[in-house]
Design a protein around this motif. Structure first.
Motif, PDB file in Angstrom:
ATOM      1  N   ARG A   5     -38.869  79.362  -4.658  1.00 10.21           N
ATOM      2  CA  ARG A   5     -38.716  79.762  -6.062  1.00 10.21           C
ATOM      3  C   ARG A   5     -40.060  79.755  -6.776  1.00 10.21           C
ATOM      4  O   ARG A   5     -40.389  80.682  -7.507  1.00 10.21           O
ATOM      5  CB  ARG A   5     -37.756  78.814  -6.799  1.00 10.21           C
ATOM      6  CG  ARG A   5     -36.298  79.036  -6.489  1.00 10.21           C
ATOM      7  CD  ARG A   5     -35.393  78.035  -7.214  1.00 10.21           C
ATOM      8  NE  ARG A   5     -35.499  78.171  -8.641  1.00 10.21           N
ATOM      9  CZ  ARG A   5     -36.014  77.258  -9.482  1.00 10.21           C
ATOM     10  NH1 ARG A   5     -36.465  76.110  -9.030  1.00 10.21           N
ATOM     11  NH2 ARG A   5     -36.075  77.475 -10.767  1.00 10.21           N
ATOM     12  N   THR A  29     -36.895  94.306 -12.535  1.00 12.69           N
ATOM     13  CA  THR A  29     -36.582  93.418 -11.416  1.00 12.69           C
ATOM     14  C   THR A  29     -36.536  94.182 -10.099  1.00 12.69           C
ATOM     15  O   THR A  29     -37.104  93.737  -9.096  1.00 12.69           O
ATOM     16  CB  THR A  29     -35.232  92.714 -11.653  1.00 12.69           C
ATOM     17  OG1 THR A  29     -35.246  92.083 -12.931  1.00 12.69           O
ATOM     18  CG2 THR A  29     -34.945  91.684 -10.582  1.00 12.69           C
ATOM     19  N   PRO A  41     -31.266  89.618  -6.093  1.00 12.07           N
ATOM     20  CA  PRO A  41     -30.467  88.611  -6.810  1.00 12.07           C
ATOM     21  C   PRO A  41     -31.217  87.281  -6.978  1.00 12.07           C
ATOM     22  O   PRO A  41     -31.148  86.648  -8.027  1.00 12.07           O
ATOM     23  CB  PRO A  41     -29.218  88.437  -5.944  1.00 12.07           C
ATOM     24  CG  PRO A  41     -29.129  89.700  -5.142  1.00 12.07           C
ATOM     25  CD  PRO A  41     -30.559  90.124  -4.915  1.00 12.07           C
ATOM     26  N   PHE A  42     -31.935  86.883  -5.932  1.00 11.89           N
ATOM     27  CA  PHE A  42     -32.709  85.640  -6.011  1.00 11.89           C
ATOM     28  C   PHE A  42     -33.843  85.782  -7.013  1.00 11.89           C
ATOM     29  O   PHE A  42     -34.081  84.894  -7.840  1.00 11.89           O
ATOM     30  CB  PHE A  42     -33.239  85.264  -4.625  1.00 11.89           C
ATOM     31  CG  PHE A  42     -33.871  83.902  -4.566  1.00 11.89           C
ATOM     32  CD1 PHE A  42     -33.109  82.755  -4.738  1.00 11.89           C
ATOM     33  CD2 PHE A  42     -35.223  83.756  -4.325  1.00 11.89           C
ATOM     34  CE1 PHE A  42     -33.692  81.500  -4.692  1.00 11.89           C
ATOM     35  CE2 PHE A  42     -35.817  82.504  -4.269  1.00 11.89           C
ATOM     36  CZ  PHE A  42     -35.038  81.372  -4.449  1.00 11.89           C
ATOM     37  N   HIS A  45     -32.874  85.374 -10.685  1.00 10.29           N
ATOM     38  CA  HIS A  45     -32.788  83.974 -11.135  1.00 10.29           C
ATOM     39  C   HIS A  45     -34.169  83.398 -11.423  1.00 10.29           C
ATOM     40  O   HIS A  45     -34.362  82.682 -12.401  1.00 10.29           O
ATOM     41  CB  HIS A  45     -32.066  83.117 -10.096  1.00 10.29           C
ATOM     42  CG  HIS A  45     -30.605  83.395  -9.985  1.00 10.29           C
ATOM     43  ND1 HIS A  45     -29.695  83.065 -10.961  1.00 10.29           N
ATOM     44  CD2 HIS A  45     -29.905  84.006  -9.001  1.00 10.29           C
ATOM     45  CE1 HIS A  45     -28.496  83.443 -10.594  1.00 10.29           C
ATOM     46  NE2 HIS A  45     -28.584  84.024  -9.410  1.00 10.29           N
ATOM     47  N   ALA A  48     -35.384  84.811 -14.681  1.00 15.05           N
ATOM     48  CA  ALA A  48     -34.674  84.163 -15.797  1.00 15.05           C
ATOM     49  C   ALA A  48     -35.276  82.782 -16.073  1.00 15.05           C
ATOM     50  O   ALA A  48     -35.424  82.382 -17.241  1.00 15.05           O
ATOM     51  CB  ALA A  48     -33.189  84.059 -15.495  1.00 15.05           C
ATOM     52  N   ASP A  49     -35.627  82.066 -15.020  1.00 12.30           N
ATOM     53  CA  ASP A  49     -36.266  80.751 -15.191  1.00 12.30           C
ATOM     54  C   ASP A  49     -37.652  80.894 -15.821  1.00 12.30           C
ATOM     55  O   ASP A  49     -38.066  80.048 -16.625  1.00 12.30           O
ATOM     56  CB  ASP A  49     -36.365  80.020 -13.852  1.00 12.30           C
ATOM     57  CG  ASP A  49     -35.011  79.560 -13.325  1.00 12.30           C
ATOM     58  OD1 ASP A  49     -34.044  79.499 -14.110  1.00 12.30           O
ATOM     59  OD2 ASP A  49     -34.926  79.276 -12.109  1.00 12.30           O
TER      60      ASP A  49
END
Length: 167
Positions: A5, A29, A41-42, A45, A48-49
């Motif tokens: 991440r 994205t 999809p990963f 996230h 968004a973080d």
């Protein structure tokens, strides 16, 4: 070791910064995921973080995407690593932000603690000394030197590409 991440967050910030320096104000994205070969999809996230942490701004709509929330010179890789992976310290007793007493009987004279403090300081010095602007500039100069085009620079947003397709 950085988590996946955190690695994706740093790579995304560098790509969005590169796109910005080359005239593209927003990156979608799907475009970023395709360019970096990250599962969309990963990556969604992770982005968004990055928005929640104040590094990116999300723009909705047909010409939406992500842009940097503040100037590149104000974004430090160390701040990103801390936001995603927590303290830089390899052990808690040397952490500047999440200190916890260790189990050794004499913390003040613990050789391992002294060594790990040097590790933490070295990591912090490097990650906090540089800005995203510097990382982007070095990346851009190496790409230019090697004649590597930056795929996200001139690519129209995904919505504009779909508009031009025949049905």
């Amino acid at each position: 070791m950085l988590t996946r991440r955190c690695e994706y967050a740093l790579r995304s910030l560098i790509d969005i910064g590169l796109a910005e320096t080359l005239g593209r104000s927003r990156v979608r994205t799907a475009d970023l995921a395709r360019h970096e070969r990250i599962p969309e999809p990963f990556l969604a996230h992770v982005l968004a973080d990055l928005v929640a942490a104040g590094f990116l701004t999300a723009h909705r709509g047909r010409l939406g995407g992500y842009s940097l929330a503040r100037p590149m010179a104000q974004i430090r890789p160390g701040d990103v690593v801390r936001a995603f992976d927590g303290p830089l310290a390899p052990i808690r007793c040397v952490s500047a932000s999440a200190y916890e007493r260790c189990s050794c009987p004499d913390e003040a004279h613990c050789g391992m603690r002294m060594l790990m403090l040097d590790v933490r300081n070295a990591m912090s010095d490097v990650l906090d000394r540089h800005s995203l602007a510097e990382v982007v500039e070095v990346t851009r100069s190496f790409m230019e030197r090697d004649g590597v085009p930056f795929a996200l620079a001139d690519a129209p947003p995904a919505a504009a590409r779909r508009k031009g397709r025949r049905r």
